[in-house]
Design an enzyme around this catalytic site. Structure first.
Site, PDB file in Angstrom:
ATOM      1  N   LYS A 152       0.827  -1.214   0.000  1.00  0.00           N
ATOM      2  CA  LYS A 152       0.000   0.000   0.000  1.00  0.00           C
ATOM      3  C   LYS A 152       0.848   1.245   0.000  1.00  0.00           C
ATOM      4  O   LYS A 152       0.515   2.227  -0.667  1.00  0.00           O
ATOM      5  CB  LYS A 152      -0.945   0.002   1.211  1.00  0.00           C
ATOM      6  CG  LYS A 152      -2.056  -1.012   1.080  1.00  0.00           C
ATOM      7  CD  LYS A 152      -3.250  -0.618   1.908  1.00  0.00           C
ATOM      8  CE  LYS A 152      -4.394  -1.593   1.676  1.00  0.00           C
ATOM      9  NZ  LYS A 152      -5.544  -1.332   2.531  1.00  0.00           N
TER      10      LYS A 152
ATOM     11  N   LYS B 205     -10.104  -9.638 -11.095  1.00  0.00           N
ATOM     12  CA  LYS B 205     -11.293  -9.812 -10.258  1.00  0.00           C
ATOM     13  C   LYS B 205     -12.073  -8.513 -10.176  1.00  0.00           C
ATOM     14  O   LYS B 205     -11.523  -7.432 -10.367  1.00  0.00           O
ATOM     15  CB  LYS B 205     -10.903 -10.362  -8.888  1.00  0.00           C
ATOM     16  CG  LYS B 205     -10.485  -9.395  -7.842  1.00  0.00           C
ATOM     17  CD  LYS B 205     -10.257 -10.174  -6.529  1.00  0.00           C
ATOM     18  CE  LYS B 205     -10.410  -9.195  -5.381  1.00  0.00           C
ATOM     19  NZ  LYS B 205      -9.858  -9.607  -4.135  1.00  0.00           N
TER      20      LYS B 205
ATOM     21  N   LYS C 287     -13.440  -2.572  -6.804  1.00  0.00           N
ATOM     22  CA  LYS C 287     -13.845  -1.165  -6.788  1.00  0.00           C
ATOM     23  C   LYS C 287     -12.730  -0.242  -7.277  1.00  0.00           C
ATOM     24  O   LYS C 287     -12.985   0.823  -7.792  1.00  0.00           O
ATOM     25  CB  LYS C 287     -14.280  -0.785  -5.364  1.00  0.00           C
ATOM     26  CG  LYS C 287     -14.652   0.671  -5.165  1.00  0.00           C
ATOM     27  CD  LYS C 287     -15.872   1.051  -5.986  1.00  0.00           C
ATOM     28  CE  LYS C 287     -15.928   2.522  -6.365  1.00  0.00           C
ATOM     29  NZ  LYS C 287     -15.987   3.475  -5.320  1.00  0.00           N
TER      30      LYS C 287
END
Ligand code: TRP
Length: 343
Positions: free
Chosen positions: A119, A210, A213
């Site tokens: 991240k 996949k 969002k």
């Protein structure tokens, strides 16, 4: 009195789609239905984890309530007294214990966390917050405050579970008493919950990825809030292939396989049955039409359930659970405060 505790945190700051629904939400609802009673089931919204990376704060409060509402619409049994649902920030012991355990956690330990590395590498310099770095300590507190043994999470969280066990053991040893119960090791978690069955709904436009969002294009994603007719159009526009046969073959026909999977989920049929039904057919149009209709029916039903959720009952459940959780969490916190010399 003490039942074993199953605990899991459900992130709230996203608009939920059908991949979340079948891959994460429903398994949690089923788990609560199946084990609530024999176990104490703690489901909480890790709201303090919501802004470790930047978000739109004007939406957060609504999103949290809307997520809880979605769980209830999906069948979460809020009338079961052994199923607790609460918001992390309503139990201040989570933050308090985090400040304490931070001082027993090494920088190096946190720097090694792969989720942090992933991240933080996607963010530029000063947007990488101390909160993101510290996320595993808060997560450990979420679990340790309640003596939780079972913590069903995805594979991406395994390292965080190992850290919880380490810090719990370190504290127990240093202060020579059982301050914390250790959550079970990752392997045992998988034995109990069954390893991820590999259910992955794919993006409609790019079925090699996949459904997620974070994608720029929303044409490939069916949100739970989509207008049913709009969602049906997204299905009709799904990417297929030019094979001209209907087979379940994720490598050669990812788009068709994804549609078969979605159809099975929406019609509550087994994937095998759906494959048998369509295998002989060659028209992609008929398959798409069937999936589009099933999508409309599913969303219409789901949205009716959502609208009918009694939010007064939900608020009352939150208030009751949060009072009970404060009591349990404060006991653990107090034990720690005594051991380290604060009380
Ligand atoms: N980190 C989890 C996730 O990203 C969410 C979470 C926060 C959690 N605290 C937790 C999960 C405690 C289980 C237990 O999905």
């Amino acid at each position: 009195m003490t039942k074993k505790v199953i605990l899991t945190g459900i992130r709230a700051n996203n608009q939920l789609h059908i991949g979340n629904y079948f891959g994460a939400l429903l398994p949690i609802v089923d788990m609560a239905k199946q084990h609530g009673g024999e176990y104490q089931v703690n489901l909480f919204m890790p709201d303090l984890h919501s802004f470790t990376t930047p978000i739109d704060h004007s939406q957060l409060k609504e999103q949290i309530l809307s997520s809880i509402r979605t769980f209830v619409a999906a069948g979460l049994p809020i009338d079961n007294p052994d199923v607790h649902i609460y918001r992390q920030s309503y139990v201040p012991a989570h933050s308090e214990l985090t400040v304490i355990l931070n001082c027993f956690t090494g920088m190096g330990e946190m720097e090694r966390m792969t989720q942090y590395k992933d991240k933080s590498s996607q963010l530029s310099g000063d947007r990488v917050s101390v909160g993101l770095f510290d996320y595993p300590v808060l997560m450990a507190c979420d679990v340790l405050l309640y003596g939780s043994e079972y913590v069903p999470v995805g594979d991406d969280q395994s390292q965080h579970i190992e850290f919880m066990r380490d810090i719990a053991e370190r504290m127990n040893t240093k202060f020579n008493q059982e301050l914390f119960k250790l959550p079970l090791e990752v392997k045992k978690q998988h034995e109990f919950f069954g390893k991820d069955q590999g259910l992955r709904i794919k993006d409609l436009i790019d079925p090699s990825k996949k459904m997620s969002k974070s994608d720029e294009s929303e044409r490939g994603i069916i949100f739970l809030t989509d207008e049913p007719a709009v969602a049906a159009k997204k299905i009709m526009g799904a990417t297929t292939d030019s094979v001209g046969e209907i087979n379940l073959d994720y490598a050669k026909q990812p788009g068709i396989s994804n549609l078969l999977q979605i159809l099975a989920l929406f019609t509550a049929k087994s994937l095998d049955d759906v494959v048998i039904e369509y295998q002989e057919q060659t028209s992609y149009g008929d398959l798409k039409k069937a999936v589009a209709e099933a999508t409309e029916a599913f969303l219409t039903q789901f949205q009716t359930n959502y609208d009918q959720v009694d939010m007064n009952a939900v608020e009352a459940k939150l208030t009751a659970s949060e009072a009970q959780m404060n009591e349990i969490a404060n006991k653990t916190l107090h034990k720690v405060q005594k051991a380290i010399g604060l009380r």
